[in-house]
Design an enzyme around this catalytic site. Structure first.
Site, short mmCIF file in Angstrom:
data_model
loop_
_atom_site.label_atom_id
_atom_site.label_comp_id
_atom_site.label_asym_id
_atom_site.label_seq_id
_atom_site.Cartn_x
_atom_site.Cartn_y
_atom_site.Cartn_z
CG MET A 43 67.00 -0.20 -6.54
SD MET A 43 67.67 -1.14 -7.93
CE MET A 43 69.34 -0.47 -8.02
CG ASP A 44 67.98 1.43 1.85
OD1 ASP A 44 69.10 0.89 1.94
OD2 ASP A 44 67.47 2.08 2.78
N GLY A 45 68.42 -1.85 0.96
CA GLY A 45 68.20 -3.01 1.80
C GLY A 45 68.79 -4.31 1.29
#
Length: 290
Positions: free
Chosen positions: A41-43
């Site tokens: 779950m990047d960003g």
């Protein structure tokens, strides 16, 4: 004339969305359905900055995106979902930021085990994966309670990787395998059993090389609770695994949409599944060559 409230209209749209997803999923089910999907779950922080939100707001919006991805995945028939929630490396961030994430994590864990939560709706058992000793006491206790409360759920599984890195997982598995093997050596010696004793004595002298094998290590991996992922999705366009499921991701399909995690939606998941189906024969062929 009676005035209709906004909640009624929202319910109609929600029901329509559910119906359309069922139709799409019924078409997808003609092909192979992934058994296990993993998410990096990047960003979240970049999303908050992009939207001029206060620090930590990105993670809150990201939680809503996670709930949507879980719902879509379980509606599709995916049995295992794994998320990378917090890396051991993330503890190196500013103490205020780490504490903020821990507080939010505790709050959301408690929401997850609510009777009306998505976990109970889909019969999901939750596992917290990683070196849980590194978590603060409140978060660790909340995680333990969530695992206890959902232990009887058997329709699907959610693995939440916190205080996790793949190298730490592998190191832990090797250590556990060695401890297990030394316990077997001591038991055999104490009982005087001759079977295998020569080999074990050779191991003590550094002469035996095969007492610990891949099966031993895999049994002691944190992620032994789930099969290897079929799809690994990392948002924000990054193509790095960032020390996540390195042991398990050898033959899974990797998908890196350019959207930030809070922006991920149904169509991104759909595209990932379609590409998995398109490459399924090739991936299965590679697995059989192991």
């Amino acid at each position: 004339m009676e005035k209709r409230g906004g909640s009624g209209g929202s319910q109609i749209f929600e029901n329509l969305g559910t119906f359309l997803r069922k139709c799409i999923f019924s078409v997808l089910s003609v092909g192979p359905i992934p058994n296990h999907i993993a998410f990096i779950m990047d960003g979240n922080r970049r999303f908050a900055k992009k939207q001029n939100l206060i620090e930590g707001a990105g993670h809150k919006v990201g939680y809503l995106a996670l709930m949507s991805m879980l719902r879509y995945s379980y509606e599709l028939g995916v049995k295992y979902v794994t998320i990378y929630a917090f890396s051991i490396e993330n503890f190196k961030r500013r103490p205020e930021e780490v504490q903020s994430v821990m507080d939010l994590m505790q709050e959301k864990i408690e929401q997850l085990i609510n009777e009306e939560s998505i976990l109970n709706h889909f019969g999901v058992r939750v596992h917290f994966i990683g070196n849980l000793k590194l978590l603060s006491a409140p978060v660790r206790l909340a995680a333990e309670r969530a695992m206890l409360v959902t232990a009887c759920n058997s329709k699907a599984v959610l693995s939440i990787c916190v205080a996790y890195t793949s190298t730490n997982e592998i190191m832990h598995a090797v250590e556990e395998s060695c401890v297990k093997k030394w316990d077997e050596i001591r038991e055999l010696k104490a009982s005087g059993v001759d079977c295998g004793l020569t080999k074990l004595e050779g191991y003590e002298k550094g002469e035996a090389q095969d007492l610990i094998n891949l099966t031993d290590i895999e049994k002691h991996l944190y992620m032994a609770v789930a099969p290897d992922p079929d799809i690994l999705i990392r948002t924000s366009g990054e193509t790095r695994l960032s020390n996540f499921l390195l042991w398990q991701s050898q033959y899974c399909y990797l998908y890196s949409p350019s959207v930030l995690w809070p922006e991920i939606g149904f169509w991104h998941l759909l595209w990932a599944v379609l590409n998995f189906q398109r490459n399924h024969f090739y991936l299965e062929k590679k697995k059989k060559q192991l």
